[in-house]
Design an enzyme around this catalytic site. Structure first.
Site, PDB file in Angstrom:
ATOM      1  N   GLU A 104     -44.240-126.201   5.888  1.00 34.82           N
ATOM      2  CA  GLU A 104     -45.134-125.292   6.615  1.00 34.82           C
ATOM      3  C   GLU A 104     -46.226-124.788   5.681  1.00 34.82           C
ATOM      4  O   GLU A 104     -46.043-124.727   4.465  1.00 34.82           O
ATOM      5  CB  GLU A 104     -44.269-124.145   7.168  1.00 34.82           C
ATOM      6  CG  GLU A 104     -44.968-122.998   7.852  1.00 34.82           C
ATOM      7  CD  GLU A 104     -45.720-123.336   9.126  1.00 34.82           C
ATOM      8  OE1 GLU A 104     -46.622-124.183   9.049  1.00 34.82           O
ATOM      9  OE2 GLU A 104     -45.439-122.715  10.172  1.00 34.82           O
ATOM     10  N   ASP A 105     -47.355-124.419   6.242  1.00 37.48           N
ATOM     11  CA  ASP A 105     -48.457-123.915   5.411  1.00 37.48           C
ATOM     12  C   ASP A 105     -48.211-122.482   4.940  1.00 37.48           C
ATOM     13  O   ASP A 105     -48.373-122.163   3.769  1.00 37.48           O
ATOM     14  CB  ASP A 105     -49.810-124.029   6.138  1.00 37.48           C
ATOM     15  CG  ASP A 105     -49.826-123.380   7.530  1.00 37.48           C
ATOM     16  OD1 ASP A 105     -48.774-122.893   8.000  1.00 37.48           O
ATOM     17  OD2 ASP A 105     -50.906-123.359   8.148  1.00 37.48           O
ATOM     18  N   ASP A 108     -45.942-115.799   7.727  1.00 35.81           N
ATOM     19  CA  ASP A 108     -46.625-114.515   7.837  1.00 35.81           C
ATOM     20  C   ASP A 108     -45.611-113.532   8.437  1.00 35.81           C
ATOM     21  O   ASP A 108     -44.767-113.002   7.713  1.00 35.81           O
ATOM     22  CB  ASP A 108     -47.856-114.768   8.719  1.00 35.81           C
ATOM     23  CG  ASP A 108     -48.828-113.624   8.794  1.00 35.81           C
ATOM     24  OD1 ASP A 108     -48.896-112.835   7.856  1.00 35.81           O
ATOM     25  OD2 ASP A 108     -49.549-113.523   9.803  1.00 35.81           O
ATOM     26  N   PHE A 157     -56.377-112.549   4.903  1.00 35.39           N
ATOM     27  CA  PHE A 157     -56.530-113.776   5.677  1.00 35.39           C
ATOM     28  C   PHE A 157     -57.103-114.868   4.780  1.00 35.39           C
ATOM     29  O   PHE A 157     -58.161-114.697   4.180  1.00 35.39           O
ATOM     30  CB  PHE A 157     -57.415-113.566   6.904  1.00 35.39           C
ATOM     31  CG  PHE A 157     -57.283-114.695   7.875  1.00 35.39           C
ATOM     32  CD1 PHE A 157     -56.235-114.726   8.782  1.00 35.39           C
ATOM     33  CD2 PHE A 157     -58.174-115.759   7.853  1.00 35.39           C
ATOM     34  CE1 PHE A 157     -56.084-115.789   9.658  1.00 35.39           C
ATOM     35  CE2 PHE A 157     -58.034-116.829   8.730  1.00 35.39           C
ATOM     36  CZ  PHE A 157     -56.985-116.844   9.635  1.00 35.39           C
ATOM     37  N   ARG A 170     -60.177-126.680   7.150  1.00 35.89           N
ATOM     38  CA  ARG A 170     -58.840-127.110   6.719  1.00 35.89           C
ATOM     39  C   ARG A 170     -58.919-128.107   5.570  1.00 35.89           C
ATOM     40  O   ARG A 170     -57.944-128.342   4.862  1.00 35.89           O
ATOM     41  CB  ARG A 170     -58.087-127.789   7.880  1.00 35.89           C
ATOM     42  CG  ARG A 170     -57.746-126.875   9.046  1.00 35.89           C
ATOM     43  CD  ARG A 170     -56.851-127.623  10.030  1.00 35.89           C
ATOM     44  NE  ARG A 170     -56.754-126.968  11.320  1.00 35.89           N
ATOM     45  CZ  ARG A 170     -55.863-126.020  11.643  1.00 35.89           C
ATOM     46  NH1 ARG A 170     -54.994-125.613  10.748  1.00 35.89           N
ATOM     47  NH2 ARG A 170     -55.845-125.492  12.842  1.00 35.89           N
TER      48      ARG A 170
HETATM   49  P1  IMP Z   1     -46.172-116.221  11.679  1.00 37.00           P
HETATM   50  O1  IMP Z   1     -45.504-116.710  12.938  1.00 37.00           O
HETATM   51  O2  IMP Z   1     -46.692-114.814  11.844  1.00 37.00           O
HETATM   52  O3  IMP Z   1     -45.313-116.350  10.458  1.00 37.00           O
HETATM   53  O4  IMP Z   1     -47.476-117.046  11.521  1.00 37.00           O
HETATM   54  C1  IMP Z   1     -47.509-118.257  10.984  1.00 37.00           C
HETATM   55  C2  IMP Z   1     -48.766-118.993  11.392  1.00 37.00           C
HETATM   56  O5  IMP Z   1     -49.909-118.120  11.507  1.00 37.00           O
HETATM   57  C3  IMP Z   1     -49.100-119.986  10.331  1.00 37.00           C
HETATM   58  O6  IMP Z   1     -48.463-121.218  10.553  1.00 37.00           O
HETATM   59  C4  IMP Z   1     -50.600-120.068  10.419  1.00 37.00           C
HETATM   60  O7  IMP Z   1     -50.955-121.044  11.386  1.00 37.00           O
HETATM   61  C5  IMP Z   1     -51.040-118.723  10.909  1.00 37.00           C
HETATM   62  N1  IMP Z   1     -51.518-117.869   9.789  1.00 37.00           N
HETATM   63  C6  IMP Z   1     -50.914-116.771   9.293  1.00 37.00           C
HETATM   64  N2  IMP Z   1     -51.619-116.235   8.297  1.00 37.00           N
HETATM   65  C7  IMP Z   1     -52.710-117.008   8.150  1.00 37.00           C
HETATM   66  C8  IMP Z   1     -53.845-116.966   7.249  1.00 37.00           C
HETATM   67  O8  IMP Z   1     -54.002-116.094   6.366  1.00 37.00           O
HETATM   68  N3  IMP Z   1     -54.767-117.961   7.414  1.00 37.00           N
HETATM   69  C9  IMP Z   1     -54.643-118.950   8.355  1.00 37.00           C
HETATM   70  N4  IMP Z   1     -53.605-119.031   9.195  1.00 37.00           N
HETATM   71  C10 IMP Z   1     -52.654-118.068   9.107  1.00 37.00           C
HETATM   72 MG    MG Z   2     -49.113-122.975  11.056  1.00 36.12          MG
END
Ligand code: IMP
Ligand code: MG
Length: 187
Positions: A104-105, A108, A157, A170
């Site tokens: 995963e990237d 958050d 962000f 990207r």
């Molecule tokens: P989570 O479900 O809140 O953990 O969010 C995860 C997803 O939100 C990641 O897979 C990203 O696609 C997106 N995301 C969260 N933070 C960032 C950021 O700082 N930049 C770009 N995408 C983000």
């Molecule tokens: Mg993602």
């Protein structure tokens, strides 16, 4: 002549060299940990995980397969994931008995990963671990154990290296912090 991304960039957070060095280390660690696995499957979460997967797998020196899953969260604004997560594209194979490593990237809130984990566990894999390039610990809403983390980052962000700013940038080879006052819809 300035590159198009420069007006959105506050600062470079992780350089290309630092990313590549850390990804090599992660690959070497994964290679050691899975030395005895005969069924390793890397599951890349689209779209943000693509660059990370492509670089990471070159440093994983045990036989493995790859597959892809696309997930989206909806309900809140584009930069806030909600608790509502949906599969846009599922795996096209049976994962029962396999050692799954989710690539995963960024983690958050953790909502997306919690959803993926609970879904995959119903499919009876031999094991499931998580490898995330980035982690924002300050933003966590759910408790998840992360097995491999590239970098812990502050609550800002970020974009580049797979992560998008409203679907673009990207392709950048580094991770940048977005200027808080900028948004790609203001072009
Ligand atoms: P989570 O479900 O809140 O953990 O969010 C995860 C997803 O939100 C990641 O897979 C990203 O696609 C997106 N995301 C969260 N933070 C960032 C950021 O700082 N930049 C770009 N995408 C983000
Ligand atoms: Mg993602």
């Amino acid at each position: 002549m300035t590159a198009p991304y420069e007006r959105y960039l506050q600062e470079t957070l992780i350089s290309e060299d630092a990313l590549q060095a850390r990804i090599r280390e992660l690959g070497e660690q994964i290679t050691r940990d899975y030395a005895d696995s005969h069924n390793l499957l890397l599951i890349c979460i689209l779209k943000g995980g693509v660059l990370f997967l492509a670089d990471l797998m070159r440093h994983i020196d045990v036989p493995h397969a790859i597959d892809f899953m696309a997930i989206s969260s909806y309900g809140d604004g584009v930069r806030e994931s909600s608790g509502h997560v949906r599969i846009d594209m599922d795996l096209n194979q049976d994962v029962a008995g396999k050692d799954l490593l989710i690539v995963e990237d960024i983690i958050d809130s953790g909502n997306t990963m919690q959803y993926i984990l609970s879904l995959l566990r119903t499919r009876k894999p031999a094991s499931v671990r998580i490898c995330t390039l980035l982690n924002k610990p300050d933003r966590r809403k759910v408790d998840i154990t992360l097995d491999y983390v590239g970098f812990d980052i502050p609550d800002k962000f970020v974009f580049g290296y797979g992560l998008d700013l409203d679907e673009i940038f990207r392709n950048l080879p580094f991770i940048g912090v977005c200027r808080p006052d900028m948004d790609t819809s203001q072009s």
